[in-house]
Structures are given as C-alpha cells and as structure tokens.
Design an enzyme around this catalytic site. Structure first.
Site, mmCIF file in Angstrom:
data_model
loop_
_atom_site.group_PDB
_atom_site.id
_atom_site.type_symbol
_atom_site.label_atom_id
_atom_site.label_comp_id
_atom_site.label_asym_id
_atom_site.label_seq_id
_atom_site.Cartn_x
_atom_site.Cartn_y
_atom_site.Cartn_z
ATOM 1 N N CYS B 241 1.753 61.307 -118.994
ATOM 2 C CA CYS B 241 1.160 61.444 -117.658
ATOM 3 C C CYS B 241 1.517 62.770 -116.996
ATOM 4 O O CYS B 241 1.055 63.067 -115.901
ATOM 5 C CB CYS B 241 1.581 60.281 -116.764
ATOM 6 S SG CYS B 241 3.274 60.390 -116.187
ATOM 7 N N CYS B 263 7.727 58.818 -119.778
ATOM 8 C CA CYS B 263 8.369 58.119 -118.665
ATOM 9 C C CYS B 263 8.998 56.827 -119.174
ATOM 10 O O CYS B 263 8.364 56.083 -119.924
ATOM 11 C CB CYS B 263 7.340 57.736 -117.600
ATOM 12 S SG CYS B 263 6.606 59.121 -116.755
#
Lengths: 256, 283
Positions: B241, B263
């Site tokens: 992302c 993440c």
C-alpha cells in the site's frame, strides 16, 4: 562529637536460642571496628541486625543521617532504610556471588547503585564505573565482561567497587577475605586499608581472622555465645587479652 | 448459544475478573493478581486476554482479534471463532467498527477512539523478571519505586550493542510511578500507549495478573539522557500500500534473497489499498 553509629542493647533470639544479646557500642566517623569470634558466636547476626537485614528483638541502631541527624534505623520506615542502604551504607558479603549480579557486566554491576539513586546519563555512569574498576585494580578493558569470567579475588574487588561507588560513609563487611588464598587476601586487605583511609570511611568488619582485624581495625570486640566478652583497642586486646576466651582465640593462631 | 453461558465464563468468574480490572484501572500500571481459570486453549495462546475479553464483552459489542497486526492468522481466527460461538457477538476486521479489540503484540495503526477497549495478551507481566527472579523482591521494588535495575538492563544493551537494542516489550513508566511491561509490542508502538483515548487492559493468564491503562494516561518509555528512546521501524515503505508511517513485517518471498516489506496491520493495509494507494510490490 556525635557517633556515626550508636548501637544500644541489640538482642536477637531465634526461639529459645540466643543470636546475640545486649550488644552496645559507639562507632565514630573514620573509625574501623572489628568483631571477632568463632562460628556461631553471633557476629553475623549482629551485623545483619545493624545493616537492617534482620529485625532485632530489642535495642536500637542510631545512625547519624546526613539530612536529619541521628535516627533509629530499626524503627525507621522501610523505604527510608532501603534508601540508606543504597546511599550511605554499603554491605560487602563474604561470597561475592551474593553481592553481585552474575548475569550483568562489571560496568553494570558498578553502575547499578548510581542508577538506583537517579543517574540517567550513560556516559557519566560508564566513566564512573571504569574509574572505580581502576581504583580496585581491575583492568578497565574488562568493563563489559561478566563477573563469572573473573577470579575470586577480582569478584571480591568488584563487589567492593560496586558498594563504594555512591560514596557511602559506613561499610559493613562480613568476612571480606574469606575463601581467598593468602596472597590475594593480602592484596585485598591492602586495597581496603587504602580505601578506608582515603575516603575516611567508617567500617564494621566481622571476621574470624585475627590478622585481618590487626591490619584494618582500630577497635575490637570479641564475641562468644552471643555476648561481647571483651572490647578495646585492637592492639591492646590482641597483645594482652583479659578474658579466657580471648586468650584462647589469640593463642590459637598458627605461627609459621 | 444455549450450550454456553454468555462469553464462556460463569458470572462469578466474570465478576472476579471485573473487580481485578477495576482495581487495575484505579492504579494504572499496577499488576493485580486474579484467579486465572483454565481455558480451552493452551497457555501462551492468549488465555489471559481471552478471560479479560470475556469479562468485558456485552451482547451489543463488535469484536476484533489481531495477532501481530493480522486478522487472519491462526491465533486471531481461533479466538474470534471462540467468541462467535460462545458469546454470539458480531465480529469485524475493521479497527474503526470494533468496540472491543483483543490484540497480540501490536497496537492498530488507526488511532483508537473513546469507547473502544484494547485487550492485550501478556506472556510475562513482570518487567523485572529476568533481572530479579524473586517475586517477593520485585513486588517490594514496585511498591517502593526502586527501578534502578530496569536501567541496568538498558545499560547492558548500550554497552553490548552501542545503542538500546531492546526492540519489543520495551519498559515504560506509568503516571510517574509503576514501571510496566507493555507486552511484546514493538517499541514503535510505545508512543501510542500514552494519552490514548481507548481503555487498555492487559491480561496474563499463566502468570495470573491483570493490569490496565485508563484513557489519557501518561506513559513514558525509559531511556538515558544521552541515549534517548527512539521508536524504530524498518526503513522502507509498505510493498502493497506504499504506507511510510506504519510498522512493517519483513517477508521472505523466494530462496534467492528476495524479500518485501508489508504493513503488519492487515486492516490498515487493505483499507489503504481500497482507497487506491499502491506500493511497488503490489500485483
């Protein structure tokens, strides 16, 4: 002059058995007091009562604190007593392993008392630790080694450094030279004598070794079965013992 | 649903645990002993967190479980299913929708709000444990605020590694008194502990301790003046992302040294991808 430590009528019983009974004396600043006696005579019990490790059944231990003058440490609150034992007092154990953290490096061991009283600059703590290692004749290059890699004599010297780093005024020593060979003992005694003189320390030394008190102590107490049987200047007691037990003790020393 | 009492535990046990939680909230950072129950999962799988969650859950709650930030790993899935079956509460993977979040080793990236409860699973609640093995002594040290030993640990870190190498379970001081183990969260998450709007509860099942941080509590990470605390993370953006500000997991992708950083908070990552953000490794 106010005594640094004034002990009045300290008594400790273990059930019906007497640990030590009705011991009183005064210790003045800069003075070194020796306590001798055979095993089981109550000298360690007395030391632990004075250092706050044991609670005596009767009597008081009045210490001349920096802030508030003479205070009875037996009746003082626990946080205050523990604060004293981190700052103005030091306790040297017979076995270095009891007084050191074996899993922590030499520098960490010396620094612990500094951090306990609020030192928060790593650089300062480290400088002070290496300074103290030098003072007790340990190579400063070994600051990051663990005490497990040290010899018995070095461990004992490290323990002394760890205790003296906060500049205490009173040192309790429980057989500081026990378990060390004679040449190491001599070096340790020499070091101790130098430190005591330089820092103007008062000390209470418990030992069964008369040579140790002859070298270090100004005054001497002889204990037997929990009672003080004779007290006086070291040379006086050792050269001219009055009590039968003191005479026995002095005459039992092996001559080479 | 008739097979179990609501949220598995019996009401007396929940009452006992709630009392421990209330005491913990009243004395932030203090470890409250409680009578931990045998749970239908092994110690180390979050028995403490599960008991705390069971005690605070109400039928109206929406429950989320994360394990190292992820909603879809074994630990998270099994605990979520456990409460779906024993409490019948609604579950979610969205941080913003959840009212109770049970977590293992992370704080969600999305800032939590008032009304939310974050429940931590704690393996070893005593920060002084490996420095001082005697429980009687550590309790005394806590009550008298004798925390010099905690700095000895940090000192050892610096002397050995040149910097404070403790990277998770980094000790913190709560409201100027108790030193607390924040459970093995990365130290990247430490700054989020303090001044948080949500209630934070810590449950250690095997060690039988509960402690808590009420909302907006002062929490300070311990450090030295010349070696200040630093919240560290891998120095990369997320591969999926592109987030620069989130805590990252390093994932080995082949046997030729290939790796990617993503993440650790899957919900945060997915929300960002849904909003159109793309990292360099995104398919």
């Amino acid at each position: 002059m106010t005594p640094l430590l004034s002990v009045q009528g300290i008594t400790k019983r273990y059930g019906a058995h007497i640990g030590c009974a009705d011991v009183s004396f005064d210790l003045y600043p800069g003075e070194v007091m020796g306590i001798v006696g055979e095993s089981g005579s109550g000298k360690s019990t007395l030391l632990n009562c004075m250092a706050g490790h044991l609670t005596p059944d009767a009597g008081e231990v009045v210490f001349d604190t920096r802030a508030e003058g003479p205070r009875d440490t037996v009746r003082m609150s626990e946080p205050e007593r523990r604060m004293l034992s981190r700052t103005d007092w030091a306790f040297v154990h017979q076995h270095a392993r009891d007084g050191l953290r074996m899993g922590v490096s030499a520098g960490g061991n010396v620094g612990e008392r500094l951090m306990a009283v609020g030192a928060r600059r790593y650089g300062d703590i480290r400088d002070k630790a290496s300074d103290w290692l030098e003072r007790v004749e340990i190579d400063a290059a070994r600051i990051d080694d663990r005490p497990t890699t040290f010899s018995g004599g070095m461990q004992q010297r490290l323990q002394i450094a760890r205790n003296l780093v906060t500049g205490p005024r009173l040192v309790f020593m429980d057989e500081p030279t026990g378990g060390l060979d004679v040449s190491v003992q001599a070096r340790l005694l020499d070091l101790l004598r130098g430190l005591v003189r330089d820092m103007g320390l008062s000390a209470i030394i418990v030992t069964h070794d008369l040579a140790v008190v002859r070298l270090l102590a100004d005054r001497l107490m002889v204990m037997k079965s929990g009672h003080v049987v004779e007290a006086g200047l070291t040379d006086q007691v050792l050269d001219d013992p009055q009590h039968a037990y003191s005479q026995l003790l002095v005459s039992s020393v092996l001559q080479v | 649903m008739t097979d179990y009492n609501f949220a598995y535990l019996d009401e007396q046990t929940k009452r006992m645990i709630r009392r421990a939680i209330l005491k913990g909230l009243a004395i932030p950072g203090y470890q409250v002993p409680f009578a931990s129950r045998e749970m239908p999962m092994p110690y180390g799988w979050g028995t403490g967190g599960v008991q705390v969650s069971a005690a605070v859950l109400t039928p109206e709650d929406r429950f989320k479980v994360i394990d190292q930030g992820a909603d879809d790993t074994t630990n998270a899935v099994s605990i979520r299913t456990f409460f779906e079956r024993t409490a019948g509460v609604k579950t979610t993977t969205k941080t913003t929708d959840a009212s109770v979040i049970q977590t293992r080793h992370r704080i969600p990236e999305e800032p939590l709000t008032e009304g939310q409860i974050l429940v931590y699973q704690v393996p070893i609640p005593e920060p002084l444990r490996f420095l001082e093995p005697r429980e009687s002594e550590t309790r005394k040290m806590h009550s008298l605020e004798e925390y010099g030993l905690m700095h000895v640990k940090l000192y050892e870190d610096i002397s050995r590694h040149g910097h404070i190498a403790t990277s998770y379970a980094y000790p913190v001081k709560v409201e100027g008194h108790y030193v607390m183990d924040p459970s093995p969260i990365p130290k990247f998450d430490n700054p989020k502990l303090g001044d948080m709007a949500a209630i934070q509860l810590f449950g250690a099942g095997r060690e039988q301790r509960i402690y808590a941080l009420p909302p907006y509590t002062e929490v300070v990470s311990l450090d030295f003046d010349d070696h200040p605390f630093e919240a560290s993370k891998a120095d990369h953006p997320c591969g999926l992302c592109g987030a620069e500000d989130s805590y990252l997991d390093e994932v080995i992708v082949d046997d030729a040294g290939g790796r990617m950083f993503v993440c650790s908070d899957t919900d945060y990552c997915e929300a960002r991808q849904a909003a159109g953000h793309r990292g360099k490794d995104a398919a």
